[in-house]
Design an enzyme around this catalytic site. Structure first.
Site: not given
Length: 295
Positions: A9, A126, A180, A184, A198, A247
């Protein structure tokens, strides 16, 4: 040093692109088609309008014995149990580095008591364009922390300065993962349900109000000690990744399963253990689960 990367991925390809010039890297993919493409046409890294191709060795996961000194596991939370069941023959001295969102994977690691395990958090932007192409949309850092055992040869990674791919170390893995998780838990579900990038969460007043309400609930469920620092971290990352799609939003747009269970599911569970009601988290949890079915 031999580095293995399980998962083709965005994070797996990005990690391979930056480590390959320095180490002997093998990518273990879910599908043979991706492995064949990477071997024949090379890995392509896109960044700031420029492209470069990198020669890598790729094989389908399970088709070749893993001989790695450091093994990155970059698959999604929901695929981790399947991967772990097939890792029993990895060299005992190898260091296993887990790069999952959320904290649900911690319970899966209880069966690996004698292994060298490192937990990691990735703050790079990414985007996987296709089976051989990854776009580095935002330079961040990778933070590693020893969970059990020893760092082993993973220490080499921390001692090497790789341009645009810095690695840091922290002793406190729990705080690292919690920080984190909170980011998220607030950004991903809202961007997924609202279908926005975002930065829109900060730009639109009503969306920012939603962020604050959700954060207040997450903060209480996780019993955060420094709520102000946690909120400022969310705002900072949201601003730095303003043009990015989360994501979770990307997963929904591509008809893939999300990591909502590992993220908000964990928060909801933590709230239940403390007797804390989490109606907003549950609302968003079920909203995203329903959207998964309809994509």
């Amino acid at each position: 040093m031999k580095v293995g990367i399980i998962g083709g991925g965005a994070i797996g390809l990005l990690t391979a692109a930056y480590l390959q010039p320095h180490y002997e890297v093998t990518i273990y993919t879910r599908r043979r088609e991706q492995a064949d493409l990477l071997n024949k046409q090379k890995l392509r890294l896109c960044k700031q309008g420029k492209e470069q191709t990198i020669s890598v060795h790729a094989v389908p996961f399970g088709q070749e014995e893993i001989k790695a000194d450091v093994l990155f596991i970059t698959v999604k939370q929901y695929d981790l149990a399947h991967v772990l069941a097939r890792l029993k023959d990895v060299p005992f001295a190898a260091t296993l580095v887990f790069l999952q969102n959320g904290m649900g994977h911690l319970r899966l690691l209880t069966e690996w008591e004698e292994r060298n395990i490192v937990l990691g958090v990735v703050e790079h932007g990414a985007l996987k364009r296709d089976d051989r192409t990854v776009e580095h949309t935002g330079v961040g850092k990778m933070t590693l922390s020893l969970f059990q055992g020893r760092l082993g040869q993973a220490e080499q990674l921390l001692n090497r300065d790789i341009f645009d791919f810095p690695m840091e170390y922290t002793e406190d893995w729990h705080t690292m993962l919690t920080n984190k998780l909170v980011v998220n838990a607030v950004i991903n579900p809202l961007t997924a349900v609202l279908r926005v990038r975002n930065g829109e969460l900060l730009r639109v007043h009503e969306y920012k109000e939603m962020m604050e309400l959700l954060f207040a609930e997450v903060r209480e469920a996780l019993a955060l000690l420094d709520g102000e620092a946690a909120w400022q971290r969310i705002v900072s990352i949201c601003a730095k990744t303003a043009h990015n799609r989360s994501s979770m939003l990307s997963d929904l747009e591509r008809g893939r399963k999300t990591e909502i269970e590992a993220i908000l599911g964990y928060v909801i569970g933590a709230g239940k253990e403390r007797g804390i009601s989490t109606p907003l988290c549950q609302f968003l949890f079920y909203a995203v689960k329903g959207m998964e079915q309809n994509e």
